[in-house]
Design a protein around this motif. Structure first.
Motif, PDB file in Angstrom:
ATOM      1  N   ASP A  24      41.651  31.840  50.533  1.00 46.09           N
ATOM      2  CA  ASP A  24      42.142  33.128  50.025  1.00 46.09           C
ATOM      3  C   ASP A  24      43.501  32.931  49.378  1.00 46.09           C
ATOM      4  O   ASP A  24      44.519  33.422  49.856  1.00 46.09           O
ATOM      5  CB  ASP A  24      42.219  34.139  51.170  1.00 46.09           C
ATOM      6  N   THR A  25      43.525  32.213  48.270  1.00 48.73           N
ATOM      7  CA  THR A  25      44.786  31.990  47.566  1.00 48.73           C
ATOM      8  C   THR A  25      45.170  33.248  46.790  1.00 48.73           C
ATOM      9  O   THR A  25      44.327  34.096  46.498  1.00 48.73           O
ATOM     10  CB  THR A  25      44.663  30.797  46.612  1.00 48.73           C
ATOM     11  N   PRO A  26      46.455  33.407  46.423  1.00 50.03           N
ATOM     12  CA  PRO A  26      46.907  34.654  45.798  1.00 50.03           C
ATOM     13  C   PRO A  26      46.315  34.935  44.420  1.00 50.03           C
ATOM     14  O   PRO A  26      46.275  36.089  43.994  1.00 50.03           O
ATOM     15  CB  PRO A  26      48.428  34.470  45.708  1.00 50.03           C
ATOM     16  N   THR A  27      45.880  33.909  43.690  1.00 52.01           N
ATOM     17  CA  THR A  27      45.343  34.137  42.347  1.00 52.01           C
ATOM     18  C   THR A  27      43.909  34.640  42.451  1.00 52.01           C
ATOM     19  O   THR A  27      43.033  33.933  42.948  1.00 52.01           O
ATOM     20  CB  THR A  27      45.363  32.840  41.528  1.00 52.01           C
ATOM     21  N   PRO A  28      43.624  35.863  41.996  1.00 49.63           N
ATOM     22  CA  PRO A  28      42.275  36.417  42.141  1.00 49.63           C
ATOM     23  C   PRO A  28      41.283  35.748  41.195  1.00 49.63           C
ATOM     24  O   PRO A  28      41.646  35.171  40.169  1.00 49.63           O
ATOM     25  CB  PRO A  28      42.465  37.900  41.789  1.00 49.63           C
ATOM     26  N   ARG A  29      40.033  35.862  41.565  1.00 49.54           N
ATOM     27  CA  ARG A  29      38.955  35.243  40.792  1.00 49.54           C
ATOM     28  C   ARG A  29      38.972  35.688  39.338  1.00 49.54           C
ATOM     29  O   ARG A  29      38.799  34.868  38.421  1.00 49.54           O
ATOM     30  CB  ARG A  29      37.606  35.609  41.432  1.00 49.54           C
ATOM     31  N   GLN A  30      39.176  36.975  39.101  1.00 46.77           N
ATOM     32  CA  GLN A  30      39.120  37.480  37.736  1.00 46.77           C
ATOM     33  C   GLN A  30      40.217  36.878  36.857  1.00 46.77           C
ATOM     34  O   GLN A  30      40.017  36.655  35.663  1.00 46.77           O
ATOM     35  CB  GLN A  30      39.174  39.014  37.703  1.00 46.77           C
ATOM     36  N   LYS A  31      41.373  36.572  37.448  1.00 49.69           N
ATOM     37  CA  LYS A  31      42.439  35.930  36.680  1.00 49.69           C
ATOM     38  C   LYS A  31      42.072  34.488  36.350  1.00 49.69           C
ATOM     39  O   LYS A  31      42.351  33.996  35.243  1.00 49.69           O
ATOM     40  CB  LYS A  31      43.757  35.982  37.463  1.00 49.69           C
ATOM     41  N   ASN A  32      41.462  33.792  37.307  1.00 50.54           N
ATOM     42  CA  ASN A  32      40.992  32.436  37.031  1.00 50.54           C
ATOM     43  C   ASN A  32      39.998  32.431  35.878  1.00 50.54           C
ATOM     44  O   ASN A  32      40.129  31.661  34.923  1.00 50.54           O
ATOM     45  CB  ASN A  32      40.328  31.846  38.284  1.00 50.54           C
ATOM     46  N   LEU A  33      38.993  33.292  35.956  1.00 50.02           N
ATOM     47  CA  LEU A  33      37.952  33.307  34.923  1.00 50.02           C
ATOM     48  C   LEU A  33      38.519  33.662  33.552  1.00 50.02           C
ATOM     49  O   LEU A  33      38.092  33.107  32.531  1.00 50.02           O
ATOM     50  CB  LEU A  33      36.842  34.274  35.313  1.00 50.02           C
ATOM     51  N   ARG A  34      39.471  34.592  33.533  1.00 49.13           N
ATOM     52  CA  ARG A  34      40.096  34.950  32.253  1.00 49.13           C
ATOM     53  C   ARG A  34      40.801  33.732  31.656  1.00 49.13           C
ATOM     54  O   ARG A  34      40.703  33.476  30.444  1.00 49.13           O
ATOM     55  CB  ARG A  34      41.089  36.095  32.446  1.00 49.13           C
ATOM     56  N   SER A  35      41.507  32.983  32.480  1.00 42.89           N
ATOM     57  CA  SER A  35      42.203  31.788  31.989  1.00 42.89           C
ATOM     58  C   SER A  35      41.218  30.751  31.465  1.00 42.89           C
ATOM     59  O   SER A  35      41.480  30.088  30.451  1.00 42.89           O
ATOM     60  CB  SER A  35      43.047  31.175  33.106  1.00 42.89           C
ATOM     61  N   PRO A  73      32.078  27.928  42.591  1.00 41.88           N
ATOM     62  CA  PRO A  73      31.390  27.374  41.421  1.00 41.88           C
ATOM     63  C   PRO A  73      30.477  28.349  40.694  1.00 41.88           C
ATOM     64  O   PRO A  73      30.050  28.066  39.569  1.00 41.88           O
ATOM     65  CB  PRO A  73      30.562  26.234  42.016  1.00 41.88           C
ATOM     66  N   GLY A  74      30.172  29.495  41.296  1.00 43.53           N
ATOM     67  CA  GLY A  74      29.191  30.392  40.708  1.00 43.53           C
ATOM     68  C   GLY A  74      29.744  31.237  39.584  1.00 43.53           C
ATOM     69  O   GLY A  74      30.733  31.951  39.769  1.00 43.53           O
ATOM     70  N   SER A  75      29.096  31.197  38.420  1.00 47.81           N
ATOM     71  CA  SER A  75      29.547  32.010  37.291  1.00 47.81           C
ATOM     72  C   SER A  75      29.327  33.495  37.544  1.00 47.81           C
ATOM     73  O   SER A  75      29.973  34.332  36.918  1.00 47.81           O
ATOM     74  CB  SER A  75      28.821  31.589  36.014  1.00 47.81           C
ATOM     75  N   GLY A  76      28.440  33.836  38.473  1.00 47.05           N
ATOM     76  CA  GLY A  76      28.193  35.239  38.777  1.00 47.05           C
ATOM     77  C   GLY A  76      29.207  35.860  39.712  1.00 47.05           C
ATOM     78  O   GLY A  76      29.207  37.081  39.905  1.00 47.05           O
ATOM     79  N   TYR A  77      30.080  35.045  40.282  1.00 51.37           N
ATOM     80  CA  TYR A  77      31.129  35.562  41.168  1.00 51.37           C
ATOM     81  C   TYR A  77      32.324  35.920  40.301  1.00 51.37           C
ATOM     82  O   TYR A  77      33.078  35.054  39.867  1.00 51.37           O
ATOM     83  CB  TYR A  77      31.496  34.531  42.224  1.00 51.37           C
ATOM     84  N   GLY A  78      32.511  37.224  40.034  1.00 58.06           N
ATOM     85  CA  GLY A  78      33.464  37.634  39.015  1.00 58.06           C
ATOM     86  C   GLY A  78      34.757  38.243  39.489  1.00 58.06           C
ATOM     87  O   GLY A  78      35.714  38.349  38.720  1.00 58.06           O
ATOM     88  N   SER A  79      34.844  38.647  40.755  1.00 56.29           N
ATOM     89  CA  SER A  79      36.083  39.264  41.231  1.00 56.29           C
ATOM     90  C   SER A  79      36.225  39.033  42.727  1.00 56.29           C
ATOM     91  O   SER A  79      35.255  38.709  43.417  1.00 56.29           O
ATOM     92  CB  SER A  79      36.091  40.764  40.928  1.00 56.29           C
ATOM     93  N   GLY A  80      37.469  39.201  43.191  1.00 59.65           N
ATOM     94  CA  GLY A  80      37.753  38.968  44.600  1.00 59.65           C
ATOM     95  C   GLY A  80      38.618  37.737  44.783  1.00 59.65           C
ATOM     96  O   GLY A  80      39.158  37.179  43.820  1.00 59.65           O
TER      97      GLY A  80
END
Length: 284
Positions: A24-35, A73-80
């Motif tokens: 549970d690192t501070p950078t959310p999934r949606q920010k990673n995917l956007r980058s 690793p899942g492309s369908g995991y988009g937020s959280g």
């Protein structure tokens, strides 16, 4: 348990407790995917001075970051929440220690710089000062060099400065085209590779060779690595450029870790690297 094993176990616990790595690192999934999308689109801020050799779409970047960082690793995991695997962090710190050890043994030249001056300066300072104590030469070229850096709000006027042995960027005109954002002299967070290019160009103009080691992050890692300097340092899960550089052989070592914590959180990491590099004793 040997001292080395105990040191690794203690640091692993620290990484998870401080959320520098773990589930549970501070950078959310949606920010990673956007980058990852921006990197795939060739956004300059996401590239951080890197010129990738291969084709890196968002899917390929996600696959790489799952391998190098341990993000979901899942492309369908988009937020959280998203993950940095602490064992991958430790393994990369071991590789960074090897890079530091080799530089110390040859008494090489070292350049250090950060785009995260309020978080990571102390980490880089600890490594640089230990290398200097081991006989290395610390370089501080292009102090006072001025440049303009593009931002979403327009170009901002900057100056290259040093906090001890570590290069940083300061604002000259308020930090952005919109007034009132920062004051002149403010330390700036930056992804730019311009500072390291200025520093290396100053060395070349003085007839000096490239450094034997670059300690850094963001554009410092990618910009130096692209010019052939062995470069190692820390990189967050939403900064894919150093990991792509590492995969392509441009960056020597990219350590996956959250890069936005309090500065004191990184002291156990620098202590660990120095212990593994035989530049500091193990604690009892």
């Amino acid at each position: 348990m040997t001292p080395a094993e105990r040191s690794r176990a203690e640091l692993r616990e620290h990484l998870i407790r401080r959320r520098l790595a773990g589930p549970d690192t501070p950078t959310p999934r949606q920010k990673n995917l956007r980058s990852y999308r921006l990197f795939g689109q060739g956004d300059p801020a996401a590239l951080m001075g890197l010129d990738p050799e291969g084709r890196w779409g968002a899917g390929a970047v996600l696959e790489l970051m799952a391998e190098r960082c341990g993000v979901h690793p899942g492309s369908g995991y988009g937020s959280g929440p998203d993950t940095i695997d602490p064992d991958r962090t430790l393994d990369a710190l071991d590789r960074l220690a090897g890079l530091v050890r080799r530089t110390a043994r040859r008494r090489g030249t070292v350049l250090a710089g950060t785009g995260h001056p309020t978080q990571l300066t102390a980490f880089h300072t600890a490594l640089a000062q230990a290398l200097e104590a081991a006989g290395c030469t610390l370089l501080t070229p292009a102090r006072g060099a001025r440049f303009r850096e593009p931002t979403p709000d327009g170009n901002r006027a900057c100056v290259l400065d040093y906090l001890g042995p570590v290069a940083v960027v300061r604002s000259l005109d308020g930090g952005s085209a919109k007034p009132g954002r920062t004051s002149p002299g403010t330390l700036l967070h930056t992804h730019s590779a311009q500072p390291v290019r200025l520093a290396l160009a100053a060395l070349a103009q003085a007839g000096e060779p490239l450094p034997d080691l670059l300690l850094g992050d963001h554009g410092w890692l990618c910009g130096a690595g692209r010019l052939g300097v062995p470069a190692g340092g820390l990189a967050d899960s939403n900064d894919p450029a150093p990991f792509v550089g590492e995969a392509e052989g441009t960056v020597a070592v990219a350590v996956p870790v959250d890069d936005g914590a309090y500065p004191q959180c990184y002291k156990p990491l620098s202590d660990y690297v120095l212990q593994r590099a035989d530049l500091a004793p193990y604690k009892d």
